[in-house]
Write an enzyme that holds these catalytic residues in place. Structure first.
Site, PDB file in Angstrom:
ATOM      1  N   GLN A 499     -36.549  26.465 -22.446  1.00  0.00           N
ATOM      2  CA  GLN A 499     -37.694  25.597 -22.738  1.00  0.00           C
ATOM      3  C   GLN A 499     -38.934  26.256 -22.136  1.00  0.00           C
ATOM      4  OE1 GLN A 499     -38.566  21.990 -20.474  1.00  0.00           O
ATOM      5  NE2 GLN A 499     -38.587  20.827 -22.377  1.00  0.00           N
ATOM      6  N   TYR A 582     -47.972  17.953 -19.667  1.00  0.00           N
ATOM      7  CA  TYR A 582     -48.239  19.360 -19.366  1.00  0.00           C
ATOM      8  C   TYR A 582     -49.253  19.893 -20.383  1.00  0.00           C
ATOM      9  CZ  TYR A 582     -44.440  18.702 -16.115  1.00  0.00           C
ATOM     10  OH  TYR A 582     -43.682  18.225 -15.083  1.00  0.00           O
ATOM     11  N   ARG A 724     -29.807  13.190 -16.194  1.00  0.00           N
ATOM     12  CA  ARG A 724     -29.328  12.830 -14.847  1.00  0.00           C
ATOM     13  C   ARG A 724     -27.811  12.718 -14.737  1.00  0.00           C
ATOM     14  NH1 ARG A 724     -33.356   8.003 -14.434  1.00  0.00           N
ATOM     15  NH2 ARG A 724     -32.856   8.136 -16.644  1.00  0.00           N
TER      16      ARG A 724
HETATM   17  C1  LIG Z   1     -34.655  16.499 -11.969  1.00  0.00           C
HETATM   18  C2  LIG Z   1     -35.226  16.408 -13.350  1.00  0.00           C
HETATM   19  C3  LIG Z   1     -35.973  17.465 -13.828  1.00  0.00           C
HETATM   20  C4  LIG Z   1     -36.487  17.434 -15.135  1.00  0.00           C
HETATM   21  N1  LIG Z   1     -37.138  18.500 -15.646  1.00  0.00           N
HETATM   22  C5  LIG Z   1     -37.484  18.556 -16.950  1.00  0.00           C
HETATM   23  C6  LIG Z   1     -37.963  19.735 -17.545  1.00  0.00           C
HETATM   24  O1  LIG Z   1     -38.028  20.785 -16.932  1.00  0.00           O
HETATM   25  N2  LIG Z   1     -38.344  19.691 -18.837  1.00  0.00           N
HETATM   26  C7  LIG Z   1     -38.253  18.535 -19.570  1.00  0.00           C
HETATM   27  O2  LIG Z   1     -38.625  18.533 -20.732  1.00  0.00           O
HETATM   28  N3  LIG Z   1     -37.756  17.407 -19.030  1.00  0.00           N
HETATM   29  C8  LIG Z   1     -37.357  17.403 -17.749  1.00  0.00           C
HETATM   30  N4  LIG Z   1     -36.787  16.276 -17.226  1.00  0.00           N
HETATM   31  C9  LIG Z   1     -36.568  15.111 -18.092  1.00  0.00           C
HETATM   32  C10 LIG Z   1     -35.133  15.125 -18.636  1.00  0.00           C
HETATM   33  O3  LIG Z   1     -34.910  16.247 -19.482  1.00  0.00           O
HETATM   34  C11 LIG Z   1     -34.841  13.854 -19.426  1.00  0.00           C
HETATM   35  O4  LIG Z   1     -35.715  13.790 -20.531  1.00  0.00           O
HETATM   36  C12 LIG Z   1     -34.977  12.591 -18.591  1.00  0.00           C
HETATM   37  O5  LIG Z   1     -34.395  12.759 -17.314  1.00  0.00           O
HETATM   38  C13 LIG Z   1     -34.314  11.396 -19.281  1.00  0.00           C
HETATM   39  O6  LIG Z   1     -32.940  11.638 -19.517  1.00  0.00           O
HETATM   40  P1  LIG Z   1     -31.759  10.955 -18.599  1.00  0.00           P
HETATM   41  O7  LIG Z   1     -31.976   9.482 -18.672  1.00  0.00           O
HETATM   42  O8  LIG Z   1     -30.489  11.396 -19.275  1.00  0.00           O
HETATM   43  O9  LIG Z   1     -31.922  11.480 -17.207  1.00  0.00           O
HETATM   44  C14 LIG Z   1     -36.274  16.286 -15.926  1.00  0.00           C
HETATM   45  C15 LIG Z   1     -35.555  15.229 -15.415  1.00  0.00           C
HETATM   46  C16 LIG Z   1     -35.000  15.283 -14.143  1.00  0.00           C
HETATM   47  C17 LIG Z   1     -34.170  14.129 -13.654  1.00  0.00           C
END
Ligand SMILES: Cc1cc2nc3c(=O)[nH]c(=O)nc-3n(C[C@H](O)[C@H](O)[C@H](O)COP(=O)(O)O)c2cc1C
Ligand SMILES: Cc1cc2nc3c(=O)[nH]c(=O)nc-3n(C[C@H](O)[C@H](O)[C@H](O)COP(=O)(O)OP(=O)(O)OC[C@H]3O[C@@H](n4cnc5c(N)ncnc54)[C@H](O)[C@@H]3O)c2cc1C
Length: 777
Positions: A499, A582, A724
């Site tokens: 990404q 961003y 997560r």
């Molecule tokens: C620790 C952490 C780091 C993340 N870093 C990114 C990232 O680098 N790029 C991105 O698009 N989303 C990032 N996200 C968002 C996740 O990709 C995802 O969209 C969000 O956590 C919701 O999904 P979940 O409910 O399964 O955690 C991050 C989320 C977490 C928890």
């Protein structure tokens, strides 16, 4: 106690009889403006569970209803010349008249006074009543009188519908969909006695207007519907019993809810019940169920806390406390179901094949999941799974759950629909991915997901969020990534994506675990920031410089260099990060883009630079490899990006060759007020997929195989990204497969002895679960 119920609908009558049963000494009167048999409306429906509840409170009423109701298990769809039927849905229907007559007779038998043909002008007409029940229906006069206390919230919905009846008997609950030159109509049909069925016809307002139905009287409307559904009615007539209505008989649903349910008027306690306090759309069953359950709950509270006048304040408070939770749950589910019918003509009817359309319709409330459908009708669900498998080119004897079907785009095939969502780890040094990243991404690639997306990786040092963010602007970084990509390709059958993203105004900050927390500027060593406009992310944050055209050229070229290096590193897939505030996301959102030039203002202008970067990447990135774009489909702030904008954004990227939209939301403004919940961003993936006609990735609070199967089956998205849960369990996909009893997953050869043990463990858990009683809704 002296109790007066204003309104003799299901709520008033049922509460009257239950309270009389609780204490024969209570003096209870139900005042109704109509005559006993003077009601209109056809059948009402409620679930088996409501019937069980009623039986527990008054066997006689339940028996009388049961002797008169029509019970059905099947739901049938007639759509595009196909008939599809699934079973196990368990509902009962009864004529409204019949139901009221049963309740009236029971009231009389128990000694409740019924006063018909009397309009109650006000609760003040009954000053000696201890308790006044405002069961006076959707247009409740009592609710209006005390609007400042009850604080009603009334929303009028856009679709038009008309209640009709027919002598044609429909054995299953039937849905018909018919396309006209102006759009789609649907009919919801259910039998409620031996010879009559309710026949509700519904369409969007613009379709209704285009057919001139606003000018049609009830007879003309009936004639229109008879013609529209002639193929199904086969000569049977439709009937209206609203002939006395002036003008159109087509109405808009009104969703009612109230902040406060009761009030002391100086002499009596007044409490709202039934439609007066809340309504539920017919797409999920009738408000009758809610009305009857209100009556039960209020009686239950009197039974529990005492049924003397001094108990009333406590009882009313507890009644609202208890009921409000159930009501909001049902109203939320009803809202989803109602919205499904409001948008189906635009979003699903032309897009989905009948099998998937049926699945989408059955799961419209999002309360019924894949595994619920299996419990209701195993054969139908397996048939659907086989149909889905065949669409994906899978030919195996036993059906594979949709989550585990392969997905191909350009030259890449993912082995299943699960993606490890990108997650920043802030653990690189000088942008170099190292051992940490090898272990982190390698472990997750071994865990069963079809694809692992590496965290946001930056095209230059000043594009990073934190000093720990990885980059891809030099050969050393490329080689660091290649080591990881090679490992994934050598040791697993997962694909790996990169990404690419630029932090913009959100750069030069701390890792979240540092003392000052996420998004806070570095204590020292900050670097200058650039963004579409000179506006900080946090009010007291570092202020970026508004980008010049020269900056745009430089950043675009940096992105292109990263894409080339990513191709050299061997990545299978490239995602462009245009979400979460961003740099590129900040161009798209009006909250962060305040430019007055060609790159600000209209959505087309705000998209210009992100599209330019995308187009340059698409050219640099190998044609046989896919590209996705992650967007924030909702800013969750007034004046920000909305899901409607997100459809336009998706279309613009699609036109330039994007293969998929990864549908995230928020993080654009610190003022955001998101509504979190299970699968809360999936509606964006659904809408974009089916309105913009581009494949989507759903993400956000998707935490079980059941969620993934439901989303993929209903055509709400093509892939599901899980973030997560993968932090807690790198082998999330392998674990979820074992949980639902799917044994077809290939485990890493070194881990195989763990497979059968885990499968046996979950099989035992399922066996224990199966011995527990199941709820029926
Ligand atoms: C620790 C952490 C780091 C993340 N870093 C990114 C990232 O680098 N790029 C991105 O698009 N989303 C990032 N996200 C968002 C996740 O990709 C995802 O969209 C969000 O956590 C919701 O999904 P979940 O409910 O399964 O955690 C991050 C989320 C977490 C928890
Ligand atoms: C006429 C009608 C037809 C319906 N048909 C269907 C149907 O076919 N299928 C379905 O699923 N749902 C139908 N509904 C909706 C569904 O029945 C309601 O959600 C449910 O009836 C709610 O029950 P309730 O007792 O709260 O209110 P209601 O059933 O609306 O009862 C309220 C009663 O109060 C009376 N009233 C109002 N104001 C006064 C006053 N000032 N003085 C005296 N009496 C008063 C009204 O005449 C009415 O009988 C219908 C509702 C109505 C009103």
């Amino acid at each position: 106690m002296k109790i007066v119920c204003i309104g003799g609908g299901p709520a008033g009558l049922y509460f009257g009889l239950l309270m009389k049963k609780l204490g024969a000494h209570h003096d209870i009167t139900v005042v109704e403006r109509n005559r006993p048999y003077d009601t209109f409306g056809w059948g009402v429906v409620f679930s088996d569970a409501t019937m069980d509840n009623m039986r527990a409170w008054d066997t006689e009423t339940a028996d009388a209803i049961e002797a008169s109701f029509a019970h059905w298990d099947d739901i049938e769809l007639q759509f595009k010349g196909r008939t599809i039927r699934s079973g196990g849905h368990g509902f009962v229907g009864i004529g409204r008249k019949k139901l009221l007559n049963i309740l009236q007779a029971r009231c009389e038998a128990l000694g409740v006074k019924l006063v018909f043909e009397t309009e109650a002008d006000s609760d003040a007409d009954y000053p000696d009543a201890d308790l006044v029940i405002a069961s006076d229906g959707i247009n409740s006069r009592i609710r209006s009188k005390y609007a400042s206390v009850f604080k009603p919230d009334i929303v009028t919905r856009p679709n038009r519908f008309i209640w009709l009846g027919t002598r044609k008997v429909y054995e299953p609950f039937t849905f018909l969909f018919e396309k006209t030159e102006h759009g789609w109509f649907q009919a919801h049909i259910y039998q409620f006695d031996d010879s009559t069925s309710t026949f509700i016809v519904e369409c969007p307002e613009h379709v209704w207007l285009a057919h001139g139905l606003d000018k049609a009287d009830p007879e003309q409307s009936v004639a229109f519907c008879e013609k529209l559904f002639a193929a199904n009615l086969q000569g049977e007539k439709l009937m209206t019993n609203a002939r006395h209505l002036r003008g159109s008989a087509w109405i808009n649903f009104q969703r009612v809810k109230c902040e406060q349910w009761s009030h002391f008027n100086g002499s009596s306690h007044v409490v709202l019940m039934g439609d007066a306090v809340h309504t539920a759309h017919f797409a999920i069953g009738s408000g009758t169920k809610l009305a009857l359950e209100d009556a039960i709950e209020l009686t239950r509270q009197f039974k529990q806390h005492g049924d003397r006048a001094e108990h009333i304040p406590e009882v009313l408070a507890r009644y609202q406390q208890e009921r409000a939770i159930d009501v909001i749950r049902l109203q939320n589910a009803a809202w989803n179901a109602m919205e499904w019918f409001e948008v189906c003509g635009e979003r699903y009817c032309d897009q989905l094949e009948p099998e998937q359309f049926m699945y989408s319709m059955l799961t419209r409330s999002q309360r019924i999941s894949h595994e619920n459908l299996r419990l209701r009708d195993k054969a139908w669900l397996e048939g659907f799974e086989r149909w889905f498998d065949a669409k994906c080119g899978v030919q195996v004897p036993a059906a594979i759950p949709p989550m585990f079907t392969p997905y191909s785009v350009r030259g890449v095939t993912l082995k299943n629909r699960v993606v490890v969502s990108p997650m920043a780890q802030y653990s690189a040094v000088d942008g170099l991915p190292g051992d940490y990243h090898l272990v982190h991404l390698g472990a997750r690639a071994m865990g069963g997901a079809g694809m692992v997306v590496a965290e946001m990786t930056c095209p230059s040092a000043d594009a990073r969020i934190t000093p720990g963010c990885p980059g891809l602007w030099n050969d050393a970084q490329r080689d660091g990534w290649r080591r990881i990509v090679d490992y994934v390709h050598r040791e697993t059958d997962a694909k790996i994506a990169i990404q690419l993203g630029h932090a913009g105004a959100k750069g030069s900050t701390n890792a979240p675990w540092q003392a000052s927390g996420a998004d806070q500027p570095l204590a020292s060593g900050n670097w200058p920031l650039i963004a579409p406009s000179a506006q900080p992310y946090l009010a007291d944050g570092q202020v970026p410089r508004a980008m010049t055209r020269a900056d745009m050229d430089r950043v675009r070229d940096d992105f292109v260099r990263s894409a080339r290096l990513a191709a050299e590193a061997g990545f299978d897939w490239l995602e462009l990060h245009c979400a979460h505030g961003y740099l590129l996301s900040a161009f798209i959102s009006p909250l962060t883009n305040r430019r007055g030039d060609d790159y600000g203002g209209t959505l087309a202008n705000r998209l210009r630079y992100p599209l330019e970067v995308f187009a340059a990447l698409r050219e640099a990135w190998p044609q046989h490899l896919p590209m996705s774009v992650r967007i924030s489909a909702h800013d969750w702030v007034e004046g920000g990006i909305t899901p409607t904008d997100a459809v336009a954004i998706a279309k613009a990227f699609k036109a330039l060759g994007a293969d998929m939209i990864d549908c995230s939301s928020g993080q654009v403004s610190a003022e955001q007020k998101p509504t979190y919940g299970r699968m809360y961003q999936t509606p964006f993936a659904d809408r974009i997929r089916n309105e913009a006609g581009i494949a989507t990735i759903a993400v956000g609070a998707i935490s079980e195989a059941d969620h993934v199967n439901s989303i993929i089956s209903a055509g709400r998205a093509d892939l599901c990204a899980i973030a997560r849960p993968h932090l807690a369990n790198p082998a999330w996909t392998l674990t979820e497969a074992a949980k639902i009893g799917y044994t077809g997953m290939a485990w890493p050869k070194q881990y195989v002895s763990g497979k059968s043990q885990m499968e046996a463990h979950f099989q035992r858990e399922r066996a224990v679960q199966a011995t527990k009683p199941q709820g029926s809704t």
